[in-house]
Enzyme design. Structure first.
Site, PDB file in Angstrom:
ATOM      1  N   CYS A  65      -4.181  -6.337  -2.516  1.00  0.00           N
ATOM      2  CA  CYS A  65      -3.270  -7.148  -2.372  1.00  0.00           C
ATOM      3  C   CYS A  65      -2.850  -8.526  -2.874  1.00  0.00           C
ATOM      4  O   CYS A  65      -1.854  -8.771  -3.280  1.00  0.00           O
ATOM      5  CB  CYS A  65      -2.976  -7.320  -0.723  1.00  0.00           C
ATOM      6  SG  CYS A  65      -3.039  -5.735   0.178  1.00  0.00           S
ATOM      7  N   ASP A 104       0.744  -1.232   0.024  1.00  0.00           N
ATOM      8  CA  ASP A 104      -0.042   0.039  -0.147  1.00  0.00           C
ATOM      9  C   ASP A 104       0.812   1.287   0.176  1.00  0.00           C
ATOM     10  O   ASP A 104       0.387   2.140   0.520  1.00  0.00           O
ATOM     11  CB  ASP A 104      -0.781   0.016   1.290  1.00  0.00           C
ATOM     12  CG  ASP A 104      -2.117  -0.801   1.026  1.00  0.00           C
ATOM     13  OD1 ASP A 104      -2.060  -1.618   0.213  1.00  0.00           O
ATOM     14  OD2 ASP A 104      -2.862  -1.081   2.128  1.00  0.00           O
ATOM     15  N   HIS A 153      -0.362 -13.746   1.717  1.00  0.00           N
ATOM     16  CA  HIS A 153      -1.896 -13.292   1.150  1.00  0.00           C
ATOM     17  C   HIS A 153      -2.352 -14.171  -0.155  1.00  0.00           C
ATOM     18  O   HIS A 153      -3.035 -13.597  -1.008  1.00  0.00           O
ATOM     19  CB  HIS A 153      -2.042 -11.955   1.070  1.00  0.00           C
ATOM     20  CG  HIS A 153      -3.419 -11.511   1.595  1.00  0.00           C
ATOM     21  ND1 HIS A 153      -3.675 -10.073   1.750  1.00  0.00           N
ATOM     22  CD2 HIS A 153      -4.304 -12.199   2.016  1.00  0.00           C
ATOM     23  CE1 HIS A 153      -4.814 -10.038   2.105  1.00  0.00           C
ATOM     24  NE2 HIS A 153      -5.318 -11.318   2.132  1.00  0.00           N
TER      25      HIS A 153
END
Length: 506
Positions: free
Chosen positions: A43, A4, A98
């Site tokens: 993500c 981010d 992730h």
């Protein structure tokens, strides 16, 4: 790879930023690509694009994986680590994965010799000292009223996990060998909830150990560092408090990120292997603008048209993370390799995370699988030969995984415009609007995407024909489907199932 981080967070990109002194120095002795893109604006999706070199409609990864996800990046999608391992590289991931934490999606099953890190975003669970976020993240309970015994679940407790995964502590894995013993990766969790203020130093210590071991063994290595900074919640070691140029929580966190990259560089220098090492810095996607002062800097990419009121604009909303606007996809990119990359250069080539797979394949001399299509290009001529020839076309997936925005040379065409799903700072939400013909901006003159233009029919035709050709190729070649099912308590990454937040007792 930061998390981010805004394009404008890098001082070398945006002079208003003064909290990345080492990264700015690194840029001055490296090559920088100001027109580099993440491949997605969320993500899990951007990580899948980087590791596979394939667009969302091919991999099936179009949204984030939950903390109780049963699936992950499909195992028939080959990733960089698996191919590097096949040609003799030592491989490690230290950071945020992730892409699924259940075997066989867990990174220990995806070509990595070791995995030290968190399985998903650090706001997807509780910690004892959660740091700064809007709204604040819950603190993990230490003496919960309910404990789970074996698999006897209370319906209300199960609902808490499924609907509010913040009741589970963020875990830190330490997997020092491929695959988990008896396929029980929960036994590899060494800290839950993780201490965010010591996480960076833990990564640095393990980076040093892995690199030194590889050098001593005379084995080439691939170290993938997908960091949790600059994702909320922000926490950092006390030594970075009030160190930012204009003291702020975000700036202090950025300073710790900068320090981590510096430590990696200094280690490579101390080991005298800089001339043998390609070091790349980038981010997974743009900043999370609804986090206000806890979000990154979009630089000039403000998505002004979307933020403008109807009928002359999109009615408001965020224009960075979660969107196809430039600030959502355009990310920092620095590549360093003394003797191979001319220092202090930049290229106007359009690059993407999709390019990492074919570029590394060329450098490490492995062959890409022939049974599928790839969407990246080999950036070697750009990095090493001074070429400005990157992507002529680049296709951007939206929040549903649809390729609804197309880059064509200096033009950016939107078949659909929409704001961030959670609005902008202050909560302002805009509208989803289809466009036929597509809404077109000239990025050579309008980085803020403020004023749509009318282009010649030949330009509209070129954009549409390229998109249709890409969609046809996707439909006619192998692609995968992702299991996005959400499990119950047994699907948690959990150190001690006897505690409501899985708190490690040992």
């Amino acid at each position: 790879m930061a998390d981010d981080m805004g394009w404008g967070d890098l001082g070398a990109n945006w002079p208003n930023t003064r909290d990345t002194p080492f990264l700015d120095y690194l840029a001055s002795i490296s090559i920088r690509l100001p027109d580099y893109h993440s491949g997605a604006s969320v993500c899990s999706v951007s990580r899948a694009a980087l590791l596979t070199g394939r667009l969302t409609p091919r991999t099936g990864v179009w949204q984030n994986f939950a903390s109780t996800a049963l699936g992950g990046l499909p195992v028939n999608e080959t990733i960089i680590s698996e191919l590097l391992k096949s040609v003799g590289y030592a491989t490690a991931i230290h950071g945020k994965w992730h892409l699924g934490h259940q075997p066989p999606f867990h990174p220990s099953y995806r070509g990595f010799d070791e995995y030290i890190g968190v399985p998903y975003s650090i706001d997807m669970g509780c910690t004892d000292n959660p740091g700064a976020n809007h709204p604040p993240v819950k603190v993990c309970p230490k003496d919960p009223p309910l404990h789970f015994e074996q698999k006897h679940e209370h319906p209300n407790d199960l609902r808490k996990v499924i609907e509010a995964d913040l009741t589970v502590g963020i875990p830190l894995y330490q997997c020092l060998t491929p695959r988990c013993f008896n396929d029980n990766c929960n036994k590899e969790i060494i800290e839950q909830p993780v201490n965010l203020s010591t996480l960076t130093q833990s990564y640095i210590d393990n980076d040093r150990r892995f690199i030194q071991q590889s050098v001593e063994a005379k084995q080439p290595f691939f170290l993938y560092l997908p960091l949790s900074h600059m994702h909320v919640p922000h926490d950092y070691a006390r030594q970075f408090k009030d160190t930012s140029a204009l003291p702020s929580v975000y700036g202090d966190t950025l300073r710790e990120l900068d320090y981590h990259v510096n430590q990696t560089y200094q280690l490579l220098k101390d080991l005298d292997i800089l001339n043998q090492t390609l070091l790349i810095f980038t981010s997974d996607n743009g900043p999370w603008s609804s986090k206000c002062d806890l979000a990154g800097n979009q630089g000039p990419f403000m998505g002004v048209w979307q933020a403008s009121p109807l009928p002359s604009g999109g009615g408001g909303g965020g224009t960075a993370k979660f969107t196809t606007w430039e600030a959502g996809h355009r990310v920092p990119f620095i590549a360093h390799w003394p003797g191979m990359i001319k220092p202090g250069t930049f290229s106007n080539a359009v690059g993407s995370h999709l390019d990492m797979m074919p570029t590394i394949a060329n450098l490490a001399n492995f062959t890409l699988p022939s049974d599928r299509s790839f969407d990246g290009i080999d950036l070697s001529p750009v990095l090493f030969d001074g070429s400005d020839q990157g992507h002529e076309y680049l296709f951007h997936p939206d929040m549903l995984g649809i390729l609804s925005a197309v880059r064509y040379n200096q033009y950016k065409a939107y078949y659909m415009t929409y704001p961030a799903i959670d609005g902008a700072c202050g909560g302002k939400e805009g509208f989803i609007s289809p466009h036929e013909p597509p809404l077109v901006f000239d990025l050579s003159r309008d980085l803020a995407e403020s004023t749509p233009i009318v282009v010649s029919q030949s330009v509209y035709d070129a954009i549409d024909q390229a998109l249709q050709a890409k969609l046809k190729d996707i439909a006619s070649t192998p692609r995968t489907k992702v299991d996005y099912r959400i499990g119950g308590l047994d699907a948690r990454a959990c150190c001690d199932a006897g505690h409501i937040v899985c708190r490690c007792t040992d």
